[in-house]
Design a protein around this motif. Structure first.
Motif, short mmCIF file in Angstrom:
data_model
loop_
_atom_site.label_atom_id
_atom_site.label_comp_id
_atom_site.label_asym_id
_atom_site.label_seq_id
_atom_site.Cartn_x
_atom_site.Cartn_y
_atom_site.Cartn_z
N ARG A 95 0.84 -1.19 0.00
CA ARG A 95 0.00 0.00 0.00
C ARG A 95 0.88 1.24 0.00
O ARG A 95 2.07 1.18 0.35
CB ARG A 95 -0.92 0.03 1.22
N THR A 96 0.29 2.35 -0.38
CA THR A 96 1.03 3.60 -0.42
C THR A 96 1.09 4.22 0.97
O THR A 96 0.05 4.38 1.62
CB THR A 96 0.36 4.59 -1.39
N THR A 97 2.28 4.50 1.43
CA THR A 97 2.46 5.11 2.74
C THR A 97 3.17 6.44 2.61
O THR A 97 3.93 6.66 1.66
CB THR A 97 3.28 4.21 3.68
N ASN A 98 2.91 7.33 3.54
CA ASN A 98 3.59 8.61 3.54
C ASN A 98 5.05 8.44 3.93
O ASN A 98 5.40 7.58 4.73
CB ASN A 98 2.91 9.59 4.51
N ALA A 99 5.90 9.27 3.37
CA ALA A 99 7.33 9.23 3.69
C ALA A 99 7.55 9.88 5.04
O ALA A 99 7.93 11.04 5.14
CB ALA A 99 8.13 9.93 2.60
N ASN A 100 7.28 9.13 6.09
CA ASN A 100 7.41 9.64 7.44
C ASN A 100 8.69 9.07 8.05
O ASN A 100 8.84 7.85 8.16
CB ASN A 100 6.20 9.21 8.27
N PRO A 101 9.62 9.92 8.49
CA PRO A 101 10.86 9.40 9.07
C PRO A 101 10.66 8.65 10.37
O PRO A 101 11.56 7.95 10.82
CB PRO A 101 11.71 10.67 9.28
N ARG A 102 9.49 8.78 10.99
CA ARG A 102 9.23 8.09 12.24
C ARG A 102 8.59 6.72 12.03
O ARG A 102 8.30 6.01 12.99
CB ARG A 102 8.33 8.93 13.14
N SER A 103 8.35 6.34 10.78
CA SER A 103 7.71 5.07 10.49
C SER A 103 8.77 4.01 10.20
O SER A 103 9.72 4.26 9.46
CB SER A 103 6.77 5.20 9.29
N THR A 104 8.61 2.86 10.82
CA THR A 104 9.48 1.71 10.57
C THR A 104 8.60 0.50 10.31
O THR A 104 7.37 0.58 10.40
CB THR A 104 10.40 1.43 11.78
N VAL A 105 9.22 -0.64 9.98
CA VAL A 105 8.44 -1.86 9.80
C VAL A 105 7.71 -2.20 11.10
O VAL A 105 6.56 -2.64 11.09
CB VAL A 105 9.37 -3.02 9.38
N GLY A 106 8.36 -1.95 12.22
CA GLY A 106 7.73 -2.24 13.50
C GLY A 106 6.51 -1.39 13.80
O GLY A 106 5.51 -1.88 14.31
N THR A 107 6.58 -0.08 13.48
CA THR A 107 5.44 0.80 13.76
C THR A 107 4.31 0.60 12.76
O THR A 107 3.14 0.67 13.12
CB THR A 107 5.89 2.27 13.74
N VAL A 108 4.64 0.36 11.50
CA VAL A 108 3.61 0.17 10.47
C VAL A 108 2.81 -1.10 10.74
O VAL A 108 1.58 -1.13 10.60
CB VAL A 108 4.25 0.12 9.07
N THR A 109 3.50 -2.17 11.14
CA THR A 109 2.81 -3.43 11.42
C THR A 109 2.28 -3.51 12.85
O THR A 109 1.62 -4.49 13.21
CB THR A 109 3.78 -4.61 11.22
N GLU A 110 2.58 -2.50 13.66
CA GLU A 110 2.16 -2.43 15.06
C GLU A 110 2.80 -3.50 15.93
O GLU A 110 2.40 -3.71 17.08
CB GLU A 110 0.63 -2.52 15.18
N VAL A 111 3.81 -4.20 15.41
CA VAL A 111 4.55 -5.16 16.23
C VAL A 111 5.29 -4.43 17.34
O VAL A 111 5.48 -4.96 18.45
CB VAL A 111 5.53 -5.95 15.35
N TYR A 112 5.70 -3.22 17.06
CA TYR A 112 6.47 -2.44 18.04
C TYR A 112 5.66 -2.21 19.32
O TYR A 112 6.22 -2.13 20.41
CB TYR A 112 6.88 -1.11 17.42
N ASP A 113 4.34 -2.11 19.19
CA ASP A 113 3.49 -1.92 20.38
C ASP A 113 3.57 -3.13 21.30
O ASP A 113 3.62 -3.00 22.53
CB ASP A 113 2.04 -1.68 19.96
#
Length: 352
Positions: A95-113
């Motif tokens: 999917r298309t995501t915004n180029a956010n420097p605070r986004s990682t694979v962990g935050t996008v997939t919510e695994v980081y939570d």
């Protein structure tokens, strides 16, 4: 034996018929990058998302309590005979995501939570300076731990008022005497409070007031708890328990603080493990991993060109009018204004 090894190292799908899959069976090796390719409509997403990932989600939901399941979206079981060797699965959809420097694979997939929650619940803090493990215990937990030494064990309960600090500490010793305590331990040696104790102000010292000496018995539990609480109050959350039979000692704390370095840590909670939260982010880069600063080489177009003729080429700057003007920064000479005819190399000689 060979079959078990294969199951542990491979993901085995048998009889997958989800959507347009035609009863396919395959083996996917673990710990390797596997790419599923094919023309549009060949069943790539049906295999990856609707079969393998969906089965992993179903097994995860089934492991939860009935109460927890009601808050999760229920998905149907995929049409497949069996899937063996399936590990917990994470799906990152295209999917298309915004180029956010605070986004990682962990935050996008919510695994980081989940990771932050895990670290906050089972993590053991250590002092960032000396590496000492830091644990927090209640008065009752400390008392129970001491009672486990065994019936009849003689112990000495002390409150560390000074821990490895330089000085003569005359006021500390005077305070101990005024509060009515009889004995004090200084640098490992016991003294009566009435004795003259002279300390070298250039050396590090440890001063511990002896709160109580007890022979452990079941009927002494109330006295033990009270003495521990008194020691914790005197030393602001620290108590030392020394076994008089073998000399072993144990340091207890009711707060996340290193007794040696004096560094205090906050209580472990998920937000201090988040680089997107002010409580957990780096104070230097604010959690981004980098920070922006001005590069003089890019701001100054020509170090020998006067300001009035475009010596500074930053956005928002243009040729300056004639006459003195406010300086963009205070020059080394301490003057508050500079002439537009002066080149940058005269204002900042070190960069010239």
């Amino acid at each position: 034996m060979i079959e078990n090894t294969m199951v542990e190292s491979d993901l085995i799908v048998s009889g997958a018929r989800q959507n347009n899959l035609k009863n396919i069976s395959l083996t996917i090796p673990k710990e390797k990058l596997t790419v599923i390719t094919g023309v549009s409509g060949s069943g790539k997403s049906s295999l990856a998302f609707d079969t393998i990932y969906a089965e992993g989600q179903m097994r995860y939901v089934e492991s939860l309590s009935p109460y927890a399941r009601q808050f999760l979206g229920q998905r149907g079981r995929p049409d497949v005979d069996s899937i063996e060797g399936l590990s917990p699965a994470i799906a990152i959809e295209q999917r298309t995501t915004n180029a956010n420097p605070r986004s990682t694979v962990g935050t996008v997939t919510e695994v980081y939570d989940y990771l932050r929650l895990l670290w906050a619940r089972i993590g053991v803090p250590h002092c960032p300076k000396c590496g000492r493990e830091i644990r927090r215990q209640s008065v009752d937990q400390i008392a129970d731990r001491v009672m486990a030494y065994g019936e009849g064990t003689r112990i000495m309960i002390m409150a560390p008022l000074v821990y490895g600090k330089r000085g003569e500490h005359a006021r500390v010793l005077e305070r101990i005497q005024k509060e009515g305590y009889v004995r004090v331990r200084v640098d490992g040696s016991l003294y009566d409070v009435g004795e003259e104790i002279t300390l070298d102000k250039n050396q590090r010292h440890t001063i511990e007031v002896v709160v109580d000496r007890i022979a452990l018995r079941e009927e002494q539990l109330l006295r033990l708890t009270g003495s521990v609480e008194t020691a914790l109050t005197l030393s602001e959350g620290l108590v030392v328990v020394s076994r008089m039979d073998n000399g072993e000692e144990e340091l207890f704390s009711t707060s996340y603080a290193c007794p040696e370095c004096g560094i205090s840590l906050p209580e472990l909670e998920p937000r201090i493990f988040s680089f997107n939260n002010p409580y957990g982010s780096c104070p230097t880069c604010s959690g981004l991993g980098f920070f922006m600063k001005i590069d003089p080489e890019m701001v100054i177009a020509d170090k020998n060109l006067p300001l009035a003729k475009g010596g500074i080429a930053a956005m928002g700057w243009r040729a300056l009018p004639k006459g003195p003007c406010p300086a963009p920064t205070t020059p080394p000479s301490g003057k508050s204004t500079v002439s537009p005819s002066i080149p940058p190399c005269a204002i900042f000689p070190r960069r010239g």
